[in-house]
Design a protein around this motif. Structure first.
Motif, PDB file in Angstrom:
ATOM      1  N   PHE A 187       0.793  -1.229   0.000  1.00 56.55           N
ATOM      2  CA  PHE A 187       0.000   0.000   0.000  1.00 56.55           C
ATOM      3  C   PHE A 187       0.829   1.286   0.000  1.00 56.55           C
ATOM      4  O   PHE A 187       0.268   2.370  -0.110  1.00 56.55           O
ATOM      5  CB  PHE A 187      -0.927   0.028   1.219  1.00 56.55           C
ATOM      6  N   GLY A 188       2.156   1.188   0.118  1.00 53.95           N
ATOM      7  CA  GLY A 188       2.986   2.384   0.226  1.00 53.95           C
ATOM      8  C   GLY A 188       2.888   3.308  -0.975  1.00 53.95           C
ATOM      9  O   GLY A 188       2.609   2.888  -2.103  1.00 53.95           O
ATOM     10  N   ASP A 189       3.134   4.595  -0.716  1.00 56.56           N
ATOM     11  CA  ASP A 189       3.034   5.608  -1.770  1.00 56.56           C
ATOM     12  C   ASP A 189       4.229   5.596  -2.723  1.00 56.56           C
ATOM     13  O   ASP A 189       4.128   6.087  -3.849  1.00 56.56           O
ATOM     14  CB  ASP A 189       2.915   7.002  -1.145  1.00 56.56           C
ATOM     15  N   ASP A 190       5.355   5.067  -2.271  1.00 52.65           N
ATOM     16  CA  ASP A 190       6.576   5.122  -3.071  1.00 52.65           C
ATOM     17  C   ASP A 190       6.592   4.006  -4.115  1.00 52.65           C
ATOM     18  O   ASP A 190       7.421   3.100  -4.090  1.00 52.65           O
ATOM     19  CB  ASP A 190       7.809   5.034  -2.171  1.00 52.65           C
ATOM     20  N   ILE A 191       5.669   4.098  -5.055  1.00 51.09           N
ATOM     21  CA  ILE A 191       5.467   3.031  -6.035  1.00 51.09           C
ATOM     22  C   ILE A 191       6.740   2.741  -6.825  1.00 51.09           C
ATOM     23  O   ILE A 191       7.096   1.582  -7.058  1.00 51.09           O
ATOM     24  CB  ILE A 191       4.304   3.398  -6.980  1.00 51.09           C
ATOM     25  N   GLU A 192       7.461   3.786  -7.225  1.00 53.07           N
ATOM     26  CA  GLU A 192       8.640   3.602  -8.060  1.00 53.07           C
ATOM     27  C   GLU A 192       9.768   2.887  -7.319  1.00 53.07           C
ATOM     28  O   GLU A 192      10.655   2.297  -7.940  1.00 53.07           O
ATOM     29  CB  GLU A 192       9.133   4.964  -8.573  1.00 53.07           C
ATOM     30  N   ASP A 193       9.761   2.941  -5.996  1.00 49.71           N
ATOM     31  CA  ASP A 193      10.847   2.344  -5.215  1.00 49.71           C
ATOM     32  C   ASP A 193      10.528   0.924  -4.734  1.00 49.71           C
ATOM     33  O   ASP A 193      11.387   0.281  -4.110  1.00 49.71           O
ATOM     34  CB  ASP A 193      11.143   3.214  -3.979  1.00 49.71           C
ATOM     35  N   LYS A 194       9.337   0.437  -5.012  1.00 48.84           N
ATOM     36  CA  LYS A 194       8.937  -0.851  -4.439  1.00 48.84           C
ATOM     37  C   LYS A 194       9.797  -2.010  -4.927  1.00 48.84           C
ATOM     38  O   LYS A 194      10.062  -2.950  -4.174  1.00 48.84           O
ATOM     39  CB  LYS A 194       7.458  -1.132  -4.738  1.00 48.84           C
TER      40      LYS A 194
END
Length: 216
Positions: A187-194
């Motif tokens: 659910f985290g906002d940092d999609i690019e870093d997942k």
């Protein structure tokens, strides 16, 4: 829930039935798949996929690190006639900021909501593992718009599906790594870093992974 009238032309593996944890040691429901650099299918390159169901009948998962481009959740609610356009300004904060993702190449006109287990619809919500559930009816979108939905949620358009034995073969051929899931990675906002964060969860730096397939 249908989010568009266009349906995919190609066939897809049937979504496997839910299965109790422990039915087989190789089953990965509730786990994250992490694409290896050797992944040739650009639809899954650098993807992180939450496995919702995995059994002898196949597997089904949601990509959690691929944004759905310019699709905006409040606008989607208007398109689905869940809210009137003037009511967009009245949406709860978590509805305004809810992420819309490309969940996979199968049934891209259908929406799937991965969410925390504080929300449940009888005969519609599938409990998966570690407080994570999946609901694919429009009722959950109405609840989110009305402020009565789950605390954490993402909306995915489409899903990733595997035929019986297909995922196991891809893992054996070093197409995927897998690790335990956690709510922040889903659910985290940092999609690019997942992607990098999922690798770090396994103690792996991205540069350590060879682009060449190999077998132990």
């Amino acid at each position: 829930m249908e989010t568009a009238s266009k349906r995919p032309k190609s066939g897809a593996a049937k979504k496997p039935a839910a299965k109790a944890r422990g039915d087989g040691p190789s089953y990965l429901d509730g786990q994250l798949l992490i694409a290896m650099p050797v992944m040739e299918d650009e639809r899954f390159a650098r993807s992180v996929i939450y496995i919702c169901a995995h059994s002898s009948e196949g597997a089904m998962g949601i990509i959690v690190n691929r944004p759905a481009g310019s699709i905006d959740f409040p606008e989607l609610l208007v398109q689905l006639d869940i809210v009137e356009k003037p009511e967009q300004i009245k949406l709860p904060d978590h509805a305004e900021s809810m992420k819309v993702l490309r969940g996979g190449p199968v049934e891209t006109g259908r929406g799937f909501v991965l969410h925390s287990s504080d929300f449940f619809i009888k005969d519609a919500t599938l409990p998966i593992d570690d407080g994570i559930c999946l609901t694919a009816t429009v009722d959950i979108l109405k609840a989110i718009a009305g402020g009565t939905g789950p605390k954490h949620a993402i909306l995915a358009l489409g899903y990733a599906g595997w035929a019986p034995g297909q995922l196991e073969n891809e893992i054996q051929e070093n197409g995927w790594l897998h690790c335990d899931a956690d709510a922040d990675l889903i659910f985290g906002d940092d999609i690019e870093d997942k992607y990098d964060r999922a690798l770090h969860k396994l103690g792996i730096e991205p540069g350590m992974l060879s682009a060449e397939a190999g077998h132990a």
